[in-house]
Scaffold this active site. Structure first.
Site, short mmCIF file in Angstrom:
data_model
loop_
_atom_site.label_atom_id
_atom_site.label_comp_id
_atom_site.label_asym_id
_atom_site.label_seq_id
_atom_site.Cartn_x
_atom_site.Cartn_y
_atom_site.Cartn_z
CD GLN A 124 17.31 96.03 123.61
OE1 GLN A 124 16.25 95.45 123.76
NE2 GLN A 124 18.44 95.39 123.38
CB VAL A 136 12.75 96.45 124.00
CG1 VAL A 136 12.34 96.88 122.61
CG2 VAL A 136 11.92 97.18 125.04
CB SER A 137 16.33 92.89 126.36
OG SER A 137 16.02 91.83 125.47
CB THR A 138 17.62 97.21 128.27
OG1 THR A 138 17.97 97.81 127.01
CG2 THR A 138 18.37 95.90 128.43
#
Length: 221
Positions: free
Chosen positions: A15, A10-12
């Site tokens: 998420q 996940v990017s952040t």
């Protein structure tokens, strides 16, 4: 028995639901066959633009040790740069993207073969074209050169051949043919190609019109 090692990204920090969705997709696939076994799971929060990821490297290392297949819920969770997936092929590690099951190790081999063939064809065609021009007395790069209608027409045909044989076009055509089996939405197909590093023959981002042009040209329906 088929052994799998899962990788989630996940990017952040926000998420977490995206992570749960990836885990659920992998779990459903593993449970779909008695021959599937999930050995390990790795996850991390990292940008898809970065190819230097600690947890992914751990997963790849264990895949080598266990002779397992790397399984990911979505291809863009692995990397947004498609060249990184090609590096996986060269490492000998098999992988499976659940959202694009047609895009696997075998498909990569086809793409890599096309890329090599295209490089060789470009080199051969360029040398041949230069040789013919020189034999005809043309001075390459002459600013005031004039061309006949036949030469202009041949140049137009030649440009089309170059576009058809372009490595970007060939790879995109295979991916579009795979994606169109699950969706006819050309904007969605363009989005997936762009996110995974595909580019047009002119090295531009894809849009619905470009997808439609390729679909019609090669009768991909």
């Amino acid at each position: 028995m088929k052994k799998y090692i899962a990788y989630y990204r996940v990017s952040t920090q926000r998420q977490s639901l995206g992570l749960q969705a990836q885990q659920a997709n992998v779990s459903n696939f593993i449970q779909s066959s008695m021959d599937n076994i999930l050995i390990s799971e790795y996850s991390e929060k990292e940008s898809g633009k970065s190819n230097n990821r600690i947890e992914l490297n751990k997963a790849l290392s264990e895949c080598k040790q266990q002779g397992a297949t790397l399984i990911i819920a979505k291809l863009d969770r692995l990397s947004r740069n498609i060249s990184f997936a090609f590096e996986l092929k060269q490492s000998g590690i098999e992988f499976l993207a659940l959202d694009l099951p047609q895009f696997n190790t075998l498909t990569l081999a086809v793409f890599m073969g096309l890329a090599q063939q295209e490089r060789e064809l470009i080199s051969t065609r360029t040398k041949a074209a230069l040789k013919v021009k020189k034999e005809q007395g043309y001075k390459l790069g002459r600013p005031n050169a004039s061309f006949t209608n036949e030469q202009i027409n041949n140049a137009s045909i030649r440009r089309k051949e170059i576009a058809d044989n372009n490595n970007n076009t060939k790879r995109a055509k295979l991916m579009i043919a795979a994606l169109i089996k699950s969706t006819k939405n050309k904007s969605e197909i363009a989005r997936q190609l762009n996110e995974n590093g595909f580019r047009t023959a002119k090295d531009k981002l894809f849009n619905a019109k470009a997808i439609d042009r390729i679909v019609k040209r090669y009768s991909l329906y």
